[in-house]
Design a protein around this motif. Structure first.
Motif, PDB file in Angstrom:
ATOM      1  N   LYS A  95      -1.577   6.153 -11.229  1.00  0.00           N
ATOM      2  CA  LYS A  95      -1.791   6.498  -9.811  1.00  0.00           C
ATOM      3  C   LYS A  95      -0.605   7.282  -9.244  1.00  0.00           C
ATOM      4  O   LYS A  95      -0.085   6.972  -8.174  1.00  0.00           O
ATOM      5  CB  LYS A  95      -2.058   5.225  -8.989  1.00  0.00           C
ATOM      6  N   LEU A  96      -0.211   8.309 -10.005  1.00  0.00           N
ATOM      7  CA  LEU A  96       0.944   9.090  -9.567  1.00  0.00           C
ATOM      8  C   LEU A  96       0.654   9.877  -8.296  1.00  0.00           C
ATOM      9  O   LEU A  96       1.581  10.237  -7.562  1.00  0.00           O
ATOM     10  CB  LEU A  96       1.402  10.033 -10.691  1.00  0.00           C
ATOM     11  N   ASP A  97      -0.647  10.116  -8.017  1.00  0.00           N
ATOM     12  CA  ASP A  97      -0.984  10.833  -6.785  1.00  0.00           C
ATOM     13  C   ASP A  97      -0.499  10.069  -5.551  1.00  0.00           C
ATOM     14  O   ASP A  97      -0.167  10.666  -4.539  1.00  0.00           O
ATOM     15  CB  ASP A  97      -2.497  11.082  -6.699  1.00  0.00           C
ATOM     16  N   ARG A  98      -0.403   8.747  -5.670  1.00  0.00           N
ATOM     17  CA  ARG A  98       0.115   7.955  -4.554  1.00  0.00           C
ATOM     18  C   ARG A  98       1.585   8.283  -4.300  1.00  0.00           C
ATOM     19  O   ARG A  98       2.032   8.321  -3.150  1.00  0.00           O
ATOM     20  CB  ARG A  98      -0.030   6.455  -4.841  1.00  0.00           C
ATOM     21  N   LEU A  99       2.318   8.489  -5.371  1.00  0.00           N
ATOM     22  CA  LEU A  99       3.732   8.871  -5.214  1.00  0.00           C
ATOM     23  C   LEU A  99       3.834  10.272  -4.625  1.00  0.00           C
ATOM     24  O   LEU A  99       4.578  10.500  -3.666  1.00  0.00           O
ATOM     25  CB  LEU A  99       4.443   8.796  -6.571  1.00  0.00           C
ATOM     26  N   PHE A 100       3.048  11.200  -5.190  1.00  0.00           N
ATOM     27  CA  PHE A 100       3.139  12.590  -4.729  1.00  0.00           C
ATOM     28  C   PHE A 100       2.738  12.703  -3.254  1.00  0.00           C
ATOM     29  O   PHE A 100       3.287  13.505  -2.519  1.00  0.00           O
ATOM     30  CB  PHE A 100       2.280  13.493  -5.615  1.00  0.00           C
ATOM     31  N   CYS A 122       5.212  -3.810   2.612  1.00  0.00           N
ATOM     32  CA  CYS A 122       6.154  -4.841   2.199  1.00  0.00           C
ATOM     33  C   CYS A 122       7.402  -4.821   3.088  1.00  0.00           C
ATOM     34  O   CYS A 122       7.631  -3.850   3.801  1.00  0.00           O
ATOM     35  CB  CYS A 122       6.554  -4.627   0.740  1.00  0.00           C
ATOM     36  N   PRO A 123       8.189  -5.882   3.091  1.00  0.00           N
ATOM     37  CA  PRO A 123       9.373  -5.949   3.950  1.00  0.00           C
ATOM     38  C   PRO A 123      10.319  -4.769   3.744  1.00  0.00           C
ATOM     39  O   PRO A 123      10.950  -4.311   4.702  1.00  0.00           O
ATOM     40  CB  PRO A 123      10.042  -7.265   3.540  1.00  0.00           C
ATOM     41  N   ILE A 124      10.402  -4.239   2.533  1.00  0.00           N
ATOM     42  CA  ILE A 124      11.315  -3.115   2.292  1.00  0.00           C
ATOM     43  C   ILE A 124      10.777  -1.849   2.965  1.00  0.00           C
ATOM     44  O   ILE A 124      11.488  -1.156   3.676  1.00  0.00           O
ATOM     45  CB  ILE A 124      11.520  -2.892   0.769  1.00  0.00           C
ATOM     46  N   CYS A 125       9.481  -1.575   2.768  1.00  0.00           N
ATOM     47  CA  CYS A 125       8.877  -0.392   3.391  1.00  0.00           C
ATOM     48  C   CYS A 125       8.848  -0.521   4.917  1.00  0.00           C
ATOM     49  O   CYS A 125       8.894   0.473   5.636  1.00  0.00           O
ATOM     50  CB  CYS A 125       7.458  -0.167   2.865  1.00  0.00           C
ATOM     51  N   SER A 129       0.827  -1.213   0.000  1.00  0.00           N
ATOM     52  CA  SER A 129       0.000   0.000   0.000  1.00  0.00           C
ATOM     53  C   SER A 129       0.861   1.264   0.000  1.00  0.00           C
ATOM     54  O   SER A 129       0.366   2.351  -0.271  1.00  0.00           O
ATOM     55  CB  SER A 129      -0.943   0.003   1.204  1.00  0.00           C
ATOM     56  N   VAL A 130       2.140   1.128   0.309  1.00  0.00           N
ATOM     57  CA  VAL A 130       3.036   2.282   0.288  1.00  0.00           C
ATOM     58  C   VAL A 130       3.716   2.419  -1.072  1.00  0.00           C
ATOM     59  O   VAL A 130       3.593   3.424  -1.755  1.00  0.00           O
ATOM     60  CB  VAL A 130       4.104   2.176   1.406  1.00  0.00           C
ATOM     61  N   CYS A 131       4.441   1.347  -1.483  1.00  0.00           N
ATOM     62  CA  CYS A 131       5.317   1.485  -2.653  1.00  0.00           C
ATOM     63  C   CYS A 131       4.822   0.720  -3.884  1.00  0.00           C
ATOM     64  O   CYS A 131       5.413   0.805  -4.948  1.00  0.00           O
ATOM     65  CB  CYS A 131       6.723   1.016  -2.305  1.00  0.00           C
ATOM     66  N   TYR A 171      21.880  -0.344  -2.705  1.00  0.00           N
ATOM     67  CA  TYR A 171      20.862   0.705  -2.528  1.00  0.00           C
ATOM     68  C   TYR A 171      20.149   0.505  -1.197  1.00  0.00           C
ATOM     69  O   TYR A 171      19.641  -0.596  -0.912  1.00  0.00           O
ATOM     70  CB  TYR A 171      19.857   0.652  -3.673  1.00  0.00           C
ATOM     71  N   LYS A 172      20.125   1.554  -0.386  1.00  0.00           N
ATOM     72  CA  LYS A 172      19.562   1.415   0.962  1.00  0.00           C
ATOM     73  C   LYS A 172      18.281   2.236   1.150  1.00  0.00           C
ATOM     74  O   LYS A 172      17.758   2.324   2.255  1.00  0.00           O
ATOM     75  CB  LYS A 172      20.598   1.849   2.012  1.00  0.00           C
ATOM     76  N   GLY A 173      17.796   2.859   0.057  1.00  0.00           N
ATOM     77  CA  GLY A 173      16.566   3.633   0.176  1.00  0.00           C
ATOM     78  C   GLY A 173      15.346   2.734   0.006  1.00  0.00           C
ATOM     79  O   GLY A 173      15.426   1.513   0.142  1.00  0.00           O
ATOM     80  N   VAL A 174      14.203   3.344  -0.299  1.00  0.00           N
ATOM     81  CA  VAL A 174      12.980   2.583  -0.543  1.00  0.00           C
ATOM     82  C   VAL A 174      12.562   2.796  -2.000  1.00  0.00           C
ATOM     83  O   VAL A 174      13.288   3.434  -2.768  1.00  0.00           O
ATOM     84  CB  VAL A 174      11.858   3.002   0.444  1.00  0.00           C
ATOM     85  N   TYR A 175      11.409   2.246  -2.377  1.00  0.00           N
ATOM     86  CA  TYR A 175      11.022   2.249  -3.789  1.00  0.00           C
ATOM     87  C   TYR A 175       9.632   2.820  -3.995  1.00  0.00           C
ATOM     88  O   TYR A 175       8.838   2.964  -3.062  1.00  0.00           O
ATOM     89  CB  TYR A 175      11.026   0.815  -4.346  1.00  0.00           C
ATOM     90  N   HIS A 176       9.337   3.072  -5.281  1.00  0.00           N
ATOM     91  CA  HIS A 176       7.953   3.284  -5.697  1.00  0.00           C
ATOM     92  C   HIS A 176       7.786   2.635  -7.073  1.00  0.00           C
ATOM     93  O   HIS A 176       8.488   3.004  -8.017  1.00  0.00           O
ATOM     94  CB  HIS A 176       7.599   4.774  -5.759  1.00  0.00           C
TER      95      HIS A 176
END
Lengths: 199, 199
Positions: free
Chosen positions: A124-129, A70-73, A59-61, A101-106
């Motif tokens: 669904k770019l609004d989810r990213l924004f 997810c495990p990364i988020c 639901s995040v990325c 890479y140690k950040g998160v994703y989208h």
């Protein structure tokens, strides 16, 4: 088709939709599963149904996951101020294999493609924004593919993200590590020279 | 594995059991089906289950079929006095593609392999011998593979069939049609010369 049966045709057609599977491969797979003990066919059928039913989008990325987030988020040791935007889950897996890479994703699950009717709302770019709203995100790295659609998506996103006061970058394009210059194509070489870094 | 999930691992393992599918291909197939709309995964799952449930072995020749007896055994225009014995359904399909064979078949679904515990009773050879009982069969063509097990099976069958007073033959081995001699291996060339026919 090797047996005149609409059910077998349907099975071969379903196999042909898999990546890298042509007509002959699909026929071989179907024949193998129809002549092997029925357990083998039912095992694949069940494994597919159960795996598909258990996998959802984070639901995040929007990466594929069994747990949400997810495990990364959910990993607090990762840098949640750095988001890497990719087209497909495959890219997350490829970057994670690199391990640096140690950040998160989208995950966009696509690219902007006006001709196919895929605009910002379809992606669904609004989810990213929305992820950029609380000020916790420092930087967004755009890692869409170097196709015309991928580049156009990166350009669109870079403007939208910059407007929100968040730093935005594009992954480097150049000669692959370990590859001789003679194997790189002209566009890659031109990009590698243009994007040279000072030593 | 790209997602830490026993269900995904199970799906990849099930794909790897297909002919010609290695680990990377299986992962790509699984990832494709898990990220595509779920209908695509469920369609393959259902098509596989329904096709497998509808396909059985013909009670006469053991070829794969939806109807019993199979269309080949039920075809009155074919020569039921000539039986071609093959190891696998794939061979029936290959010979039928050729289109010149007008007899019927018997599919062994295996070969004699004492080391693997596969003897005459495991291959249900009595089903083949029963077809020879009423005197309607003139000739049996042995078309098992040219592997050691295939040859041993052909030798065993040739004796058993000859004892029953039915003519028995082996398909010809030699240089493939359209192929240059320089591409044939030594064993094939030796067999082609030994099995030469008078003009």
């Amino acid at each position: 088709m090797f047996i005149e049966s609409p059910r077998v045709t349907r099975l071969i057609d379903a196999f042909r939709r898999l990546p890298g599977v042509g007509r002959r491969s699909a026929e071989r797979m179907a024949l193998h599963l129809l002549s092997a003990p029925e357990d083998i066919a039912y095992e694949l059928s069940d494994a597919l149904r159960e795996a598909r039913a258990s996998i959802r989008w984070c639901s995040v990325c929007s990466h594929l996951t069994e747990t949400d987030p997810c495990p990364i988020c959910a990993d607090e040791r990762r840098d949640h101020g750095l988001i890497c935007v990719v087209e497909q889950p495959f890219a997350v897996i490829a970057i994670e294999k690199g391990g640096s890479y140690k950040g998160v994703y989208h995950v966009l699950h696509g690219v902007l493609s006006p001709l196919d009717g895929i605009g910002p709302s379809e992606l669904k770019l609004d989810r990213l924004f929305r992820r950029l709203e609380d000020g916790a995100v420092r930087e967004v790295v755009l890692a869409t593919n170097t196709t015309p659609e991928g580049e156009a998506t990166a350009l669109f996103l870079s403007r939208q993200i910059a407007e929100r006061g968040v730093a935005v970058s594009r992954i480097a394009h150049g000669v692959p590590m370990g590859g001789g210059l003679e194997y790189a194509d002209e566009a890659t070489l031109a990009q590698a020279i243009q994007g040279r870094t000072k030593l």
